[in-house]
Design an enzyme around this catalytic site. Structure first.
Site, PDB file in Angstrom:
ATOM      1  N   LYS A 208      58.501 -16.093  52.936  1.00  0.00           N
ATOM      2  CA  LYS A 208      60.130 -16.129  51.821  1.00  0.00           C
ATOM      3  C   LYS A 208      61.062 -16.610  52.845  1.00  0.00           C
ATOM      4  O   LYS A 208      61.350 -16.501  53.994  1.00  0.00           O
ATOM      5  CB  LYS A 208      59.841 -15.001  51.198  1.00  0.00           C
ATOM      6  CG  LYS A 208      60.199 -15.229  49.803  1.00  0.00           C
ATOM      7  CD  LYS A 208      58.873 -16.001  49.126  1.00  0.00           C
ATOM      8  CE  LYS A 208      59.944 -15.726  47.055  1.00  0.00           C
ATOM      9  NZ  LYS A 208      58.763 -16.395  46.288  1.00  0.00           N
TER      10      LYS A 208
HETATM   11  P1  NAD Z   1      64.666 -18.418  37.442  1.00  0.00           P
HETATM   12  O1  NAD Z   1      65.702 -18.454  38.190  1.00  0.00           O
HETATM   13  O2  NAD Z   1      64.618 -20.168  37.232  1.00  0.00           O
HETATM   14  O3  NAD Z   1      64.918 -17.406  36.408  1.00  0.00           O
HETATM   15  C1  NAD Z   1      65.546 -16.365  36.117  1.00  0.00           C
HETATM   16  C2  NAD Z   1      65.694 -15.733  35.024  1.00  0.00           C
HETATM   17  O4  NAD Z   1      65.773 -14.560  35.018  1.00  0.00           O
HETATM   18  C3  NAD Z   1      66.602 -16.805  34.296  1.00  0.00           C
HETATM   19  O5  NAD Z   1      66.913 -16.653  33.342  1.00  0.00           O
HETATM   20  C4  NAD Z   1      67.511 -15.057  34.420  1.00  0.00           C
HETATM   21  O6  NAD Z   1      68.964 -15.761  33.879  1.00  0.00           O
HETATM   22  C5  NAD Z   1      67.319 -13.870  34.171  1.00  0.00           C
HETATM   23  N1  NAD Z   1      67.399 -12.694  34.892  1.00  0.00           N
HETATM   24  C6  NAD Z   1      67.796 -12.580  36.071  1.00  0.00           C
HETATM   25  N2  NAD Z   1      68.304 -11.012  35.757  1.00  0.00           N
HETATM   26  C7  NAD Z   1      68.085 -10.367  34.501  1.00  0.00           C
HETATM   27  C8  NAD Z   1      67.725  -9.251  34.022  1.00  0.00           C
HETATM   28  N3  NAD Z   1      68.359  -8.377  34.787  1.00  0.00           N
HETATM   29  N4  NAD Z   1      67.108  -9.225  33.199  1.00  0.00           N
HETATM   30  C9  NAD Z   1      66.769 -10.575  31.962  1.00  0.00           C
HETATM   31  N5  NAD Z   1      66.944 -11.760  32.865  1.00  0.00           N
HETATM   32  C10 NAD Z   1      67.461 -12.169  33.790  1.00  0.00           C
HETATM   33  O7  NAD Z   1      64.049 -17.751  38.307  1.00  0.00           O
HETATM   34  P2  NAD Z   1      62.152 -18.370  38.549  1.00  0.00           P
HETATM   35  O8  NAD Z   1      61.217 -19.588  38.961  1.00  0.00           O
HETATM   36  O9  NAD Z   1      61.632 -18.160  37.122  1.00  0.00           O
HETATM   37  O10 NAD Z   1      61.696 -16.953  38.795  1.00  0.00           O
HETATM   38  C11 NAD Z   1      61.182 -15.853  37.889  1.00  0.00           C
HETATM   39  C12 NAD Z   1      60.149 -14.816  39.003  1.00  0.00           C
HETATM   40  O11 NAD Z   1      59.090 -15.544  39.007  1.00  0.00           O
HETATM   41  C13 NAD Z   1      61.065 -14.157  40.365  1.00  0.00           C
HETATM   42  O12 NAD Z   1      60.733 -13.229  40.425  1.00  0.00           O
HETATM   43  C14 NAD Z   1      60.091 -15.160  41.362  1.00  0.00           C
HETATM   44  O13 NAD Z   1      60.335 -15.196  42.378  1.00  0.00           O
HETATM   45  C15 NAD Z   1      58.445 -15.063  40.451  1.00  0.00           C
HETATM   46  N6  NAD Z   1      57.916 -16.510  40.616  1.00  0.00           N
HETATM   47  C16 NAD Z   1      58.202 -17.822  40.474  1.00  0.00           C
HETATM   48  C17 NAD Z   1      57.712 -18.642  40.601  1.00  0.00           C
HETATM   49  C18 NAD Z   1      58.023 -20.205  40.628  1.00  0.00           C
HETATM   50  O14 NAD Z   1      57.407 -20.533  40.491  1.00  0.00           O
HETATM   51  N7  NAD Z   1      58.836 -20.554  40.304  1.00  0.00           N
HETATM   52  C19 NAD Z   1      56.404 -18.812  41.154  1.00  0.00           C
HETATM   53  C20 NAD Z   1      56.376 -16.981  40.831  1.00  0.00           C
HETATM   54  C21 NAD Z   1      56.584 -16.193  40.917  1.00  0.00           C
END
Ligand code: NAD
Length: 422
Positions: A112
């Site tokens: 990461k």
């Molecule tokens: P992103 O930045 O696209 O979206 C994050 C979202 O969470 C945004 O809508 C933001 O406003 C919201 N957010 C942040 N803090 C918040 C809170 N306290 N309450 C409510 N909403 C909140 O990120 P993403 O890529 O969608 O990732 C989200 C999660 O999924 C992370 O934990 C990431 O590690 C995990 N993840 C992502 C992927 C991927 O392919 N993008 C894969 C596996 C895991």
């Protein structure tokens, strides 16, 4: 004391990740020496990222890349741009990537990375310069056979394109496979952008069926409306689930009859937040976690279901779209209350599965059809779900304990087969 983490009673992603590993090793009856070997990242790089801002001043940011494991193949894991990024958070996320890749049987270790930066406060030019400088700082340890970054919170296809270009310019030839989650025009995979969400919806539906809840007309609340949450809500709705609440960091919107996701997406595309969507009631952001629903999908950040709010959770099933959304204390309490938790390393593995497909396509220099990608994703996710569920029934463990046990045993077995050099 292992590594240099301060002793704290407040759970952090790293203390939780370590506890989960300890529990898995207890089940497997492995000793402290194995714990120390598996908990310790193989490599950690902490770098300065000096950035010339648009007004000419210089900002010195911190960046990190942690390779937790290299035993089963090159390291693989996302890159996060967020203000709170720090070395311990990156260590935890890298460790979870190791278990996730092993669980879905990908030939990767876990990694990461991230920069402590608030991407919403910087211009595109500043983000490009920060990305390129960070890439050149971590260049010695990344590469298609070493460590392959992908998007995470605050990063995108565009970020991956800048990394690929910076890496390629430095080595002197085009190397698309140094990152995944790239734009299609640079060798990205069909189906990658929505893969994590597809996997989340797939296991959520399997979990509903396992609990005897009819999918059609069941209810869901989704926390986070970014790359993962937005498409997860859409795929659930497509399957007949009534998505009654979604939230982002600014607030939540709720409609008991189910949200009009087309209208909501138009609103979010225009305003960059769910707040102000007028075809639903406004709620506080935290309320998305405590509604009475069949399915709760935390898909935002880590550590949102904690000892202090776990008893307010009224979902029947929690499917972890985010990494580490449930602290270990809260996880134990959810199990006591009979709430089924589908753990992150299983629920959100669809992203890295299709990242692997993207990397494999890059190595073949041959593009697979969307149908092929989605069918192979479905096969991998279904196999992992069935394996974890069967193990948890046979051993009377939670899905998380089973997923961790399967993954950790797989990684340790690879260690044993390779042997200890010298
Ligand atoms: P992103 O930045 O696209 O979206 C994050 C979202 O969470 C945004 O809508 C933001 O406003 C919201 N957010 C942040 N803090 C918040 C809170 N306290 N309450 C409510 N909403 C909140 O990120 P993403 O890529 O969608 O990732 C989200 C999660 O999924 C992370 O934990 C990431 O590690 C995990 N993840 C992502 C992927 C991927 O392919 N993008 C894969 C596996 C895991």
């Amino acid at each position: 004391m292992l590594l240099d983490t301060p002793v704290t009673s407040v759970p952090t992603p790293l203390t939780d990740a370590r506890r989960q590993l300890r529990q898995a090793l207890n089940i497997l009856e492995y000793g402290d020496d194995v714990f120390e070997m598996l908990v310790t990242p193989r490599r950690e790089l902490s770098v300065a990222v000096p950035l010339r801002t648009d007004d000419g001043t210089m900002l010195t940011l911190r960046g990190y890349r942690v390779q937790h494991s290299l035993t089963r193949g090159p390291a693989k894991g996302g890159l996060r741009f967020a203000p709170g990024v720090n070395l311990d958070e990156v260590r935890a996320l890298a460790m979870w990537m190791t278990w996730k890749c092993a669980l879905v049987d990908l030939p990767y270790g876990g990694a990461k990375g991230g920069i402590a930066i608030d991407p919403t406060r910087h211009s595109l030019g500043e983000l490009e310069r920060a990305t390129r400088r960070y890439t050149s700082e971590i260049l010695p340890i990344i590469g298609p056979d070493r460590d392959i970054p992908a998007p995470d919170i605050g990063t995108s296809e565009q970020t991956m394109a800048w990394i690929m270009d910076t890496y390629s310019a430095n080595v002197g030839y085009t190397v698309p496979d140094v990152v995944t989650g790239k734009p299609l025009s640079l060798g990205g995979s069909l189906g990658r952008a929505t893969a994590t969400s597809r996997g989340v919806a797939l296991v959520a539906i399997a979990a509903l069926e396992h609990r005897g809840i009819r999918v059609e007309g069941s209810t869901a609340s989704v926390q986070g409306y970014g790359k993962v949450g937005r498409s997860a809500a859409r795929f659930l709705a497509d399957a007949g689930v009534r998505v009654i609440c979604v939230s982002d960091e600014h607030g939540a919107v709720h409609r008991a009859g189910g949200l009009d996701l087309d209208a909501l997406d138009r609103h979010v595309d225009m305003h960059r937040t769910v707040l102000g969507f007028d075809r639903a009631d406004a709620l506080a952001a935290g309320d998305a976690l405590t509604l009475e629903v069949d399915l709760l999908v935390p898909a935002a950040v880590e550590g949102v279901i904690t000892a202090s709010n776990v008893d307010e959770v009224r979902a029947r099933i929690v499917v972890e779209g985010a990494n580490g959304p449930t602290t270990t204390d809260a996880d134990e309490r959810l199990a006591e209350r009979g709430i089924l938790v589908v753990p992150d390393i299983l629920a959100n593995a669809g992203g890295v599965v299709v990242s692997y497909f993207e990397w494999a396509q890059g190595r073949q220099t041959y593009r697979w059809s969307l149908e092929t990608v989605e069918q192979r994703l479905r096969e991998r996710m279904t196999a992992a779900w069935n394996e974890v569920l069967t193990h948890s029934i046979r051993h009377r463990t939670t899905l998380r304990q089973s997923a961790m046990t399967i993954a950790v045993a797989r990684v340790y077995d690879a260690h044993l087969n390779r042997g200890l050099y010298p």
